[in-house]
Design a protein around this motif. Structure first.
Motif, PDB file in Angstrom:
ATOM      1  N   ALA A  34      -7.066   8.153  -8.104  1.00  0.00           N
ATOM      2  CA  ALA A  34      -7.943   7.107  -7.133  1.00  0.00           C
ATOM      3  C   ALA A  34      -8.090   5.429  -8.196  1.00  0.00           C
ATOM      4  CB  ALA A  34     -10.045   7.253  -7.259  1.00  0.00           C
ATOM      5  N   ALA A  35      -8.130   6.006  -9.593  1.00  0.00           N
ATOM      6  CA  ALA A  35      -8.496   5.065 -10.238  1.00  0.00           C
ATOM      7  C   ALA A  35      -7.497   4.221 -10.869  1.00  0.00           C
ATOM      8  CB  ALA A  35      -8.817   5.099 -12.390  1.00  0.00           C
ATOM      9  N   ASP A  36      -6.229   5.020 -10.081  1.00  0.00           N
ATOM     10  CA  ASP A  36      -4.466   4.175 -10.171  1.00  0.00           C
ATOM     11  C   ASP A  36      -4.343   3.237  -8.786  1.00  0.00           C
ATOM     12  OD1 ASP A  36      -3.953   5.674 -12.864  1.00  0.00           O
ATOM     13  OD2 ASP A  36      -2.979   7.219 -11.772  1.00  0.00           O
ATOM     14  N   HIS A  37      -4.941   3.853  -8.407  1.00  0.00           N
ATOM     15  CA  HIS A  37      -4.983   3.160  -6.669  1.00  0.00           C
ATOM     16  C   HIS A  37      -5.610   1.829  -6.785  1.00  0.00           C
ATOM     17  CE1 HIS A  37      -4.491   2.093  -2.383  1.00  0.00           C
ATOM     18  NE2 HIS A  37      -5.933   2.505  -2.582  1.00  0.00           N
ATOM     19  N   ILE A  38      -7.213   1.550  -7.076  1.00  0.00           N
ATOM     20  CA  ILE A  38      -8.077   0.724  -7.375  1.00  0.00           C
ATOM     21  C   ILE A  38      -7.418  -0.323  -8.456  1.00  0.00           C
ATOM     22  CG2 ILE A  38      -9.758   0.123  -8.338  1.00  0.00           C
ATOM     23  CD1 ILE A  38     -11.129   2.561  -6.443  1.00  0.00           C
ATOM     24  N   ALA A  39      -6.865   0.231  -8.946  1.00  0.00           N
ATOM     25  CA  ALA A  39      -6.077  -1.105 -10.666  1.00  0.00           C
ATOM     26  C   ALA A  39      -4.887  -1.433  -9.709  1.00  0.00           C
ATOM     27  CB  ALA A  39      -5.661  -0.100 -11.792  1.00  0.00           C
ATOM     28  N   ARG A  40      -4.251  -0.940  -9.469  1.00  0.00           N
ATOM     29  CA  ARG A  40      -2.578  -1.292  -8.253  1.00  0.00           C
ATOM     30  C   ARG A  40      -3.321  -2.502  -7.191  1.00  0.00           C
ATOM     31  NH1 ARG A  40      -0.701  -0.039  -4.194  1.00  0.00           N
ATOM     32  NH2 ARG A  40      -1.554   2.255  -4.098  1.00  0.00           N
ATOM     33  N   LYS A  41      -4.251  -1.671  -6.469  1.00  0.00           N
ATOM     34  CA  LYS A  41      -4.496  -2.711  -5.341  1.00  0.00           C
ATOM     35  C   LYS A  41      -5.332  -3.647  -5.816  1.00  0.00           C
ATOM     36  CE  LYS A  41      -6.307  -1.615  -0.518  1.00  0.00           C
ATOM     37  NZ  LYS A  41      -7.018  -0.884   0.516  1.00  0.00           N
ATOM     38  N   TYR A  42      -6.374  -4.085  -6.085  1.00  0.00           N
ATOM     39  CA  TYR A  42      -7.331  -4.578  -6.467  1.00  0.00           C
ATOM     40  C   TYR A  42      -7.579  -5.173  -8.123  1.00  0.00           C
ATOM     41  CZ  TYR A  42      -9.715  -2.445  -2.738  1.00  0.00           C
ATOM     42  OH  TYR A  42     -10.353  -2.020  -1.422  1.00  0.00           O
TER      43      TYR A  42
END
Length: 171
Positions: A70-78
């Motif tokens: 989740a942290a990686d996803h949020i960093a990449r997406k937002y």
């Protein structure tokens, strides 16, 4: 001496309040929104009868079935750095605690493709159990960090919502 009336005051029947709730299982703000609404409805008990209608909103429809940190996803997406994600997680946990909901996620939490969750919720809506299933799925994901890409997780959530496990597995 005063006489008491022999007829009761008319009691007004509760009004039905339709709640259209558009959300995703992996959205912590959606949990907060639902829990806040539930608390508000408690204060209106006897005045309104909620009629929940859940509508799917897949935050990440292109997410692979294996999920992603989740942290990686949020960093990449937002484009949010890890420190900002940690501050937000701390805020979410504090708000959840105020609402009686425990968010257990940390830096190793996962985010999942929720298409099958929404299919199951659609089926549960027809059975009048979507609110119970939504709650059970939120608990599975945010309290127990269970994988939403696993059929057994979804069947356990359906069972917790008093839905037939075999029928849920078929869905």
């Amino acid at each position: 001496m005063t006489q008491q009336s022999t007829h009761a005051e008319p009691v007004e029947a509760p009004h039905t309040l339709r709640i259209d709730f558009v959300s995703d299982i992996v959205c912590p703000w959606c949990v907060i929104g639902m829990k806040s609404l539930e608390q508000a409805l408690v204060s209106l008990k006897g005045q309104v009868t909620p009629e929940w209608h859940f509508h799917p909103f897949e935050l990440n429809p292109g997410m692979g079935m294996a999920g992603e940190n989740a942290a990686d996803h949020i960093a990449r997406k937002y484009g949010r750095p890890a420190q900002a994600s940690e501050v937000t997680r701390t805020q979410i946990k504090a708000i959840g605690q105020q609402l009686g909901f425990s968010f257990k996620g940390g830096p190793d939490a996962m985010i999942w493709n929720t298409h099958d969750c929404h299919r199951l919720l659609h089926w549960a809506q027809k059975a009048g159990k979507a609110h119970e299933l939504k709650s059970a799925l939120f608990e599975a994901h945010f309290n127990r960090n269970e994988p939403l890409n696993d059929a057994d997780t979804l069947v356990r959530a359906a069972s917790a919502a008093s839905l037939d496990a075999d029928a849920a597995r078929e869905v």
